[in-house]
Design an enzyme around this catalytic site. Structure first.
Site, PDB file in Angstrom:
ATOM      1  N   GLU A 104      -5.733 -70.736 -19.192  1.00  0.00           N
ATOM      2  CA  GLU A 104      -6.642 -71.606 -18.447  1.00  0.00           C
ATOM      3  C   GLU A 104      -5.833 -72.452 -17.457  1.00  0.00           C
ATOM      4  OE1 GLU A 104      -9.149 -73.762 -21.288  1.00  0.00           O
ATOM      5  OE2 GLU A 104      -8.828 -72.094 -22.683  1.00  0.00           O
ATOM      6  N   CYS A 117      -3.362 -77.583 -11.716  1.00  0.00           N
ATOM      7  CA  CYS A 117      -2.830 -77.927 -13.035  1.00  0.00           C
ATOM      8  C   CYS A 117      -2.542 -76.632 -13.793  1.00  0.00           C
ATOM      9  CB  CYS A 117      -3.875 -78.779 -13.760  1.00  0.00           C
ATOM     10  SG  CYS A 117      -3.361 -79.257 -15.403  1.00  0.00           S
ATOM     11  N   CYS A 124      -0.130 -74.562 -28.190  1.00  0.00           N
ATOM     12  CA  CYS A 124       1.028 -75.466 -28.201  1.00  0.00           C
ATOM     13  C   CYS A 124       1.388 -75.748 -29.655  1.00  0.00           C
ATOM     14  CB  CYS A 124       0.685 -76.768 -27.490  1.00  0.00           C
ATOM     15  SG  CYS A 124       2.079 -77.916 -27.393  1.00  0.00           S
ATOM     16  N   CYS A 128      -0.256 -82.577 -30.899  1.00  0.00           N
ATOM     17  CA  CYS A 128      -0.627 -83.983 -30.708  1.00  0.00           C
ATOM     18  C   CYS A 128      -2.052 -84.139 -31.232  1.00  0.00           C
ATOM     19  CB  CYS A 128      -0.534 -84.371 -29.238  1.00  0.00           C
ATOM     20  SG  CYS A 128       1.142 -84.190 -28.617  1.00  0.00           S
ATOM     21  N   CYS A 131      -5.399 -83.577 -28.854  1.00  0.00           N
ATOM     22  CA  CYS A 131      -5.364 -82.558 -27.794  1.00  0.00           C
ATOM     23  C   CYS A 131      -5.955 -81.232 -28.272  1.00  0.00           C
ATOM     24  CB  CYS A 131      -3.910 -82.373 -27.365  1.00  0.00           C
ATOM     25  SG  CYS A 131      -3.662 -81.008 -26.238  1.00  0.00           S
ATOM     26  N   GLY A 173      -0.023 -76.275 -23.216  1.00  0.00           N
ATOM     27  CA  GLY A 173       1.350 -76.061 -23.637  1.00  0.00           C
ATOM     28  C   GLY A 173       2.321 -77.140 -23.197  1.00  0.00           C
ATOM     29  N   GLU A 174       3.484 -77.073 -23.811  1.00  0.00           N
ATOM     30  CA  GLU A 174       4.553 -78.031 -23.522  1.00  0.00           C
ATOM     31  C   GLU A 174       5.571 -77.314 -22.616  1.00  0.00           C
ATOM     32  OE1 GLU A 174       5.660 -81.262 -23.937  1.00  0.00           O
ATOM     33  OE2 GLU A 174       7.414 -80.439 -22.949  1.00  0.00           O
ATOM     34  N   SER A 205       5.132 -82.327 -17.023  1.00  0.00           N
ATOM     35  CA  SER A 205       4.720 -83.344 -17.994  1.00  0.00           C
ATOM     36  C   SER A 205       5.213 -82.932 -19.377  1.00  0.00           C
ATOM     37  CB  SER A 205       3.190 -83.444 -17.996  1.00  0.00           C
ATOM     38  OG  SER A 205       2.758 -84.314 -19.019  1.00  0.00           O
ATOM     39  N   SER A 228       4.584 -88.252 -21.674  1.00  0.00           N
ATOM     40  CA  SER A 228       3.342 -88.594 -22.377  1.00  0.00           C
ATOM     41  C   SER A 228       3.666 -89.584 -23.489  1.00  0.00           C
ATOM     42  CB  SER A 228       2.730 -87.318 -22.966  1.00  0.00           C
ATOM     43  OG  SER A 228       2.393 -86.445 -21.928  1.00  0.00           O
ATOM     44  N   HIS A 230       1.770 -92.642 -24.756  1.00  0.00           N
ATOM     45  CA  HIS A 230       0.562 -92.836 -25.575  1.00  0.00           C
ATOM     46  C   HIS A 230       0.662 -93.884 -26.681  1.00  0.00           C
ATOM     47  CE1 HIS A 230      -0.610 -89.402 -23.340  1.00  0.00           C
ATOM     48  NE2 HIS A 230      -0.081 -88.496 -24.123  1.00  0.00           N
ATOM     49  N   CYS A 347      -7.912 -83.415 -18.889  1.00  0.00           N
ATOM     50  CA  CYS A 347      -6.668 -83.469 -19.669  1.00  0.00           C
ATOM     51  C   CYS A 347      -6.964 -83.303 -21.146  1.00  0.00           C
ATOM     52  CB  CYS A 347      -5.981 -84.821 -19.528  1.00  0.00           C
ATOM     53  SG  CYS A 347      -5.579 -85.271 -17.880  1.00  0.00           S
TER      54      CYS A 347
HETATM   55  N1  SAH Z   1       2.249 -80.778 -23.051  1.00  0.00           N
HETATM   56  C1  SAH Z   1       2.424 -81.651 -21.974  1.00  0.00           C
HETATM   57  C2  SAH Z   1       1.492 -81.444 -20.832  1.00  0.00           C
HETATM   58  C3  SAH Z   1       0.064 -81.101 -21.095  1.00  0.00           C
HETATM   59  S1  SAH Z   1      -1.116 -82.307 -21.480  1.00  0.00           S
HETATM   60  C4  SAH Z   1       2.345 -83.080 -22.439  1.00  0.00           C
HETATM   61  O1  SAH Z   1       1.918 -83.297 -23.556  1.00  0.00           O
HETATM   62  O2  SAH Z   1       2.757 -83.939 -21.683  1.00  0.00           O
HETATM   63  C5  SAH Z   1      -1.314 -83.393 -20.089  1.00  0.00           C
HETATM   64  C6  SAH Z   1      -1.596 -84.838 -20.522  1.00  0.00           C
HETATM   65  O3  SAH Z   1      -2.886 -84.968 -21.146  1.00  0.00           O
HETATM   66  C7  SAH Z   1      -0.593 -85.341 -21.541  1.00  0.00           C
HETATM   67  O4  SAH Z   1      -0.202 -86.645 -21.239  1.00  0.00           O
HETATM   68  C8  SAH Z   1      -1.405 -85.314 -22.810  1.00  0.00           C
HETATM   69  O5  SAH Z   1      -0.871 -86.129 -23.801  1.00  0.00           O
HETATM   70  C9  SAH Z   1      -2.751 -85.736 -22.330  1.00  0.00           C
HETATM   71  N2  SAH Z   1      -3.862 -85.441 -23.254  1.00  0.00           N
HETATM   72  C10 SAH Z   1      -3.899 -84.525 -24.239  1.00  0.00           C
HETATM   73  N3  SAH Z   1      -5.103 -84.539 -24.846  1.00  0.00           N
HETATM   74  C11 SAH Z   1      -5.838 -85.478 -24.210  1.00  0.00           C
HETATM   75  C12 SAH Z   1      -7.178 -85.956 -24.350  1.00  0.00           C
HETATM   76  N4  SAH Z   1      -7.999 -85.433 -25.254  1.00  0.00           N
HETATM   77  N5  SAH Z   1      -7.607 -86.926 -23.512  1.00  0.00           N
HETATM   78  C13 SAH Z   1      -6.794 -87.421 -22.564  1.00  0.00           C
HETATM   79  N6  SAH Z   1      -5.524 -87.018 -22.377  1.00  0.00           N
HETATM   80  C14 SAH Z   1      -5.049 -86.053 -23.186  1.00  0.00           C
HETATM   81 FE1  SF4 Z   2       0.995 -79.825 -26.664  1.00  0.00          FE
HETATM   82 FE2  SF4 Z   2       0.883 -81.612 -24.662  1.00  0.00          FE
HETATM   83 FE3  SF4 Z   2      -1.308 -81.038 -26.156  1.00  0.00          FE
HETATM   84 FE4  SF4 Z   2       0.737 -82.385 -27.210  1.00  0.00          FE
HETATM   85  S1  SF4 Z   2      -0.601 -83.072 -25.524  1.00  0.00           S
HETATM   86  S2  SF4 Z   2      -0.377 -80.687 -28.201  1.00  0.00           S
HETATM   87  S3  SF4 Z   2       2.478 -81.419 -26.245  1.00  0.00           S
HETATM   88  S4  SF4 Z   2      -0.231 -79.657 -24.812  1.00  0.00           S
END
Ligand code: SAH
Ligand code: SF4
Length: 357
Positions: A104, A117, A124, A128, A131, A173-174, A205, A228, A230, A347
């Site tokens: 995606e 994006c 992943c 987290c 996510c 993904g990371e 990111s 990230s 948080h 996101c």
């Molecule tokens: N894996 C990488 C990049 C992908 S996520 C990372 O974690 O940085 C892009 C951003 O969206 C990250 O900052 C992530 O923490 C945030 N994110 C993940 N789930 C989310 C959600 N449900 N609502 C808002 N931001 C979220």
């Molecule tokens: Fe993976 Fe980024 Fe989602 Fe964390 S926020 S599970 S590192 S994609």
């Protein structure tokens, strides 16, 4: 004597064009006695003139056009579905890869810019807790061509009118857990004879893979880095971003600071606001203190709902209050405009939601 053909006669599948740097393509051409500048011509046909069929590449010798299938594969993954948000500013694309896996990616247009994006993995491993991609677990890494193909699919969708798009590795993904493929894709996208995407237009990111942040700082590219964060205490971050147990806050901030110093770029601190979890005044004060430690800007992301997870997005007043507390204390603060959540494109919402064609 064996009747088997010698290995050199065994037909091999040519690698995807979109995963080859120009140097690597030149090597493959050289194996056939062809000069390196042919690689530049091919890049120009594909990335500038958008031709994906050797027949039309009129300045290439006929023999090369015929044999190109043995050098590289010009086919692209199929776009399975395209969904547009109500205002048409966000599009979510699903591409089907060779093994049937689905990737995606999301394009976003604001008055000021067009941003693509990109995903770097299917799923992943880092899980987290807020996510959707994390809920899937890791299916596999994407290959460089599968990353470049996302850019082409979104460029095709938008007709390439806006050449000055940005890309962010904020999809599934990371990216730093698939380091080599992501960097290879970046080199291909960055090539002046290809899409010529400036490193300053590319942001990676990460949830905080400290050794890879240090490695990225040494690549000699001025890539944007987003961390990230948080959470501002290890106790909370251990819960929200479990990779924090491996690389806690102090080391992450040191790595981010070193990245900023080495590349001369401000690091983006991403902070997803979750109601009642990390959106209090103390959180804002600690966040501002972190941000002052390094050349940075804070990007607040109001939490986007994920089915099956019970976190909540703070109300607009709470988001505003949090931002207002940061403004006088932090170097720069923006609130990310929520885009595409009604098509599961915001996101953290990429993970097979709403992807059926
Ligand atoms: N894996 C990488 C990049 C992908 S996520 C990372 O974690 O940085 C892009 C951003 O969206 C990250 O900052 C992530 O923490 C945030 N994110 C993940 N789930 C989310 C959600 N449900 N609502 C808002 N931001 C979220
Ligand atoms: Fe993976 Fe980024 Fe989602 Fe964390 S926020 S599970 S590192 S994609």
């Amino acid at each position: 004597m064996s009747s088997l053909p010698s290995p050199s006669f065994v037909p091999h599948e040519a690698p995807s064009f979109y995963g080859l740097t120009r140097a690597r393509l030149a090597e493959r051409l050289a194996e056939r006695g062809l000069p390196a500048y042919r690689a530049g011509q091919l890049f120009s046909w594909v990335y500038h003139k958008r031709l994906r069929d050797a027949e039309g590449m009129t300045d290439l010798p006929r023999a090369l056009r015929r044999d190109l299938v043995r050098v590289c594969d010009l086919r692209l993954p199929r776009t399975l579905s395209v969904r547009a948000s109500r205002q048409q500013e966000t599009h979510k694309l699903v591409l089907e890869l060779e093994d049937g896996a689905r990737v995606e990616c999301v394009s976003m247009r604001t008055a000021r810019r067009l941003t693509f994006c990109l995903s770097s993995q299917i799923g992943c491993a880092l899980r987290c807790s807020f996510c959707a991609t994390g809920l899937m677990g890791l299916k596999r890494n994407l290959r460089p061509e599968e990353i470049v193909a996302q850019v082409i699919a979104m460029g095709d969708l938008h007709g390439w009118q806006d050449e000055r798009f940005n890309i962010v590795f904020m999809g599934m993904g990371e990216p730093l857990a698939n380091y080599h493929a992501v960097l290879e894709a970046i080199r291909i996208l960055h090539d002046p004879q290809g899409l010529n995407l400036g490193a300053r237009r590319i942001t990676v990111s990460t949830s905080g893979l400290v050794p890879q942040i240090a490695q990225l700082a040494e690549e000699g590219l001025q890539l944007g880095l987003a961390v990230s964060l948080h959470a501002t205490t290890d106790a909370l971050r251990d819960q929200l971003v479990p990779v924090n147990r491996r690389w806690p806050l102090a080391g992450l901030l040191a790595a981010a600071k070193a990245y900023g110093q080495r590349t001369g770029r401000r690091v983006t601190i991403e902070y997803t606001l979750i109601a009642g979890v990390n959106d209090g005044p103390d959180d804002a004060d600690r966040l501002a203190a972190f941000a002052r430690e390094l050349p940075s800007k804070i990007n607040l992301i109001p939490y986007n709902p994920v089915p099956g997870l019970s976190w909540r997005r703070p109300g607009p007043d709470a988001v505003e209050a949090f931002a207002a507390r940061l403004y006088p204390r932090a170097p720069a603060v923006t609130v990310r405009q929520t885009m595409g959540d009604e098509i599961w494109a915001a996101c953290g919402q990429l993970g097979g939601l709403g992807t059926e064609p």
